[in-house]
Design a protein around this motif. Sequence first.
Motif, PDB file in Angstrom:
ATOM      1  N   ARG A 214       0.852  -1.197   0.000  1.00  0.00           N
ATOM      2  CA  ARG A 214       0.000   0.000   0.000  1.00  0.00           C
ATOM      3  C   ARG A 214       0.880   1.235   0.000  1.00  0.00           C
ATOM      4  N   CYS A 215       0.462   2.239  -0.755  1.00  0.00           N
ATOM      5  CA  CYS A 215       1.206   3.492  -0.827  1.00  0.00           C
ATOM      6  C   CYS A 215       0.220   4.655  -0.871  1.00  0.00           C
ATOM      7  N   THR A 216       0.504   5.693  -0.104  1.00  0.00           N
ATOM      8  CA  THR A 216      -0.321   6.907  -0.107  1.00  0.00           C
ATOM      9  C   THR A 216       0.571   8.111  -0.345  1.00  0.00           C
ATOM     10  N   ASP A 217       0.021   9.139  -0.978  1.00  0.00           N
ATOM     11  CA  ASP A 217       0.782  10.362  -1.231  1.00  0.00           C
ATOM     12  C   ASP A 217      -0.183  11.453  -1.680  1.00  0.00           C
TER      13      ASP A 217
ATOM     14  N   ILE B 141      -3.781  10.237  -3.071  1.00  0.00           N
ATOM     15  CA  ILE B 141      -3.878   8.933  -3.712  1.00  0.00           C
ATOM     16  C   ILE B 141      -3.577   7.835  -2.703  1.00  0.00           C
ATOM     17  N   GLU B 142      -4.392   6.804  -2.716  1.00  0.00           N
ATOM     18  CA  GLU B 142      -4.143   5.606  -1.911  1.00  0.00           C
ATOM     19  C   GLU B 142      -4.192   4.402  -2.843  1.00  0.00           C
ATOM     20  N   TYR B 143      -3.064   3.740  -2.971  1.00  0.00           N
ATOM     21  CA  TYR B 143      -2.918   2.618  -3.907  1.00  0.00           C
ATOM     22  C   TYR B 143      -2.653   1.346  -3.116  1.00  0.00           C
ATOM     23  N   THR B 144      -3.523   0.347  -3.277  1.00  0.00           N
ATOM     24  CA  THR B 144      -3.391  -0.931  -2.574  1.00  0.00           C
ATOM     25  C   THR B 144      -3.356  -2.058  -3.586  1.00  0.00           C
ATOM     26  N   GLN B 145      -2.389  -2.962  -3.436  1.00  0.00           N
ATOM     27  CA  GLN B 145      -2.227  -4.047  -4.398  1.00  0.00           C
ATOM     28  C   GLN B 145      -1.953  -5.373  -3.696  1.00  0.00           C
ATOM     29  N   VAL B 146      -2.619  -6.414  -4.195  1.00  0.00           N
ATOM     30  CA  VAL B 146      -2.287  -7.789  -3.827  1.00  0.00           C
ATOM     31  C   VAL B 146      -1.781  -8.453  -5.095  1.00  0.00           C
TER      32      VAL B 146
ATOM     33  N   LYS C  53      -7.589   4.842  -4.904  1.00  0.00           N
ATOM     34  CA  LYS C  53      -8.577   5.829  -4.464  1.00  0.00           C
ATOM     35  C   LYS C  53      -7.978   7.212  -4.623  1.00  0.00           C
ATOM     36  N   LEU C  54      -8.706   8.106  -5.282  1.00  0.00           N
ATOM     37  CA  LEU C  54      -8.241   9.468  -5.547  1.00  0.00           C
ATOM     38  C   LEU C  54      -9.236  10.455  -4.950  1.00  0.00           C
ATOM     39  N   GLU C  55      -8.833  11.140  -3.887  1.00  0.00           N
ATOM     40  CA  GLU C  55      -9.703  12.082  -3.201  1.00  0.00           C
ATOM     41  C   GLU C  55      -9.251  13.518  -3.435  1.00  0.00           C
ATOM     42  N   PRO C  56     -10.189  14.441  -3.625  1.00  0.00           N
ATOM     43  CA  PRO C  56      -9.817  15.857  -3.710  1.00  0.00           C
ATOM     44  C   PRO C  56      -9.069  16.276  -2.448  1.00  0.00           C
TER      45      PRO C  56
END
Length: 202
Positions: free
Chosen positions: A26-29, A151-156, A133-136
């Motif tokens: 998971r990565c957020t930025d 941005i919140e990116y989650t990958q399996v 997920k892309l939030e204002p």
Amino acid sequence: PSASGEMSMRKPERKSWCERSIATGRCTDVIDASPEEVLGYLYDYCSRERMRVSREEGNPARLVLNDDGRQALFATIKSLGWPLRPREIVIRVFWWKDVSSGAYYLGVVSVGDTVDYGGSMKTVRGTTINLTKLEPFGVVGEDGKHHQCQIEYTQVGDAGGYIPEFLVNSIVPQQLGVVEEVRLVRYQAARTTARARLQARL
């Protein structure tokens, strides 16, 4: 990620050094672009910019098979380097908007479609499921729109086959690197726009 971002990874405990290569990351930025702009970049899997990045990584194939604007079928072959065989991944990509929050979502799931790459290659089929997920984010501009998003990116992911753990440790951050890729692309785009505006005033 940037100084404001976060990255994490989780893997099942292994009983030997070479087991099934399954991991969750998971990565957020925060990206200096609107949710719509980032969504457009991520959805356009075979854009000129993303094809350039793929070629620089040494990947032999990246194809769009069909696309109706809301969902698409893509195929790629990723090089993992010797002695591992390239990994083939065929994915269905789709997006939607949460009207109540203004957030956009991009979903990706592997499918079992057979793809003709125009030649024979010895590959291993990998699988992935991921959600972006892309939030204002930030203040609203004079045009009434947000020009930043979180941005919140989650990958399996399962790279297929059995590969050493130290390689999994390098592959997962590389896959999460799509967030950094977006951030840098938007940064370069902002610099180009600012330079053009400055030159127009001179």
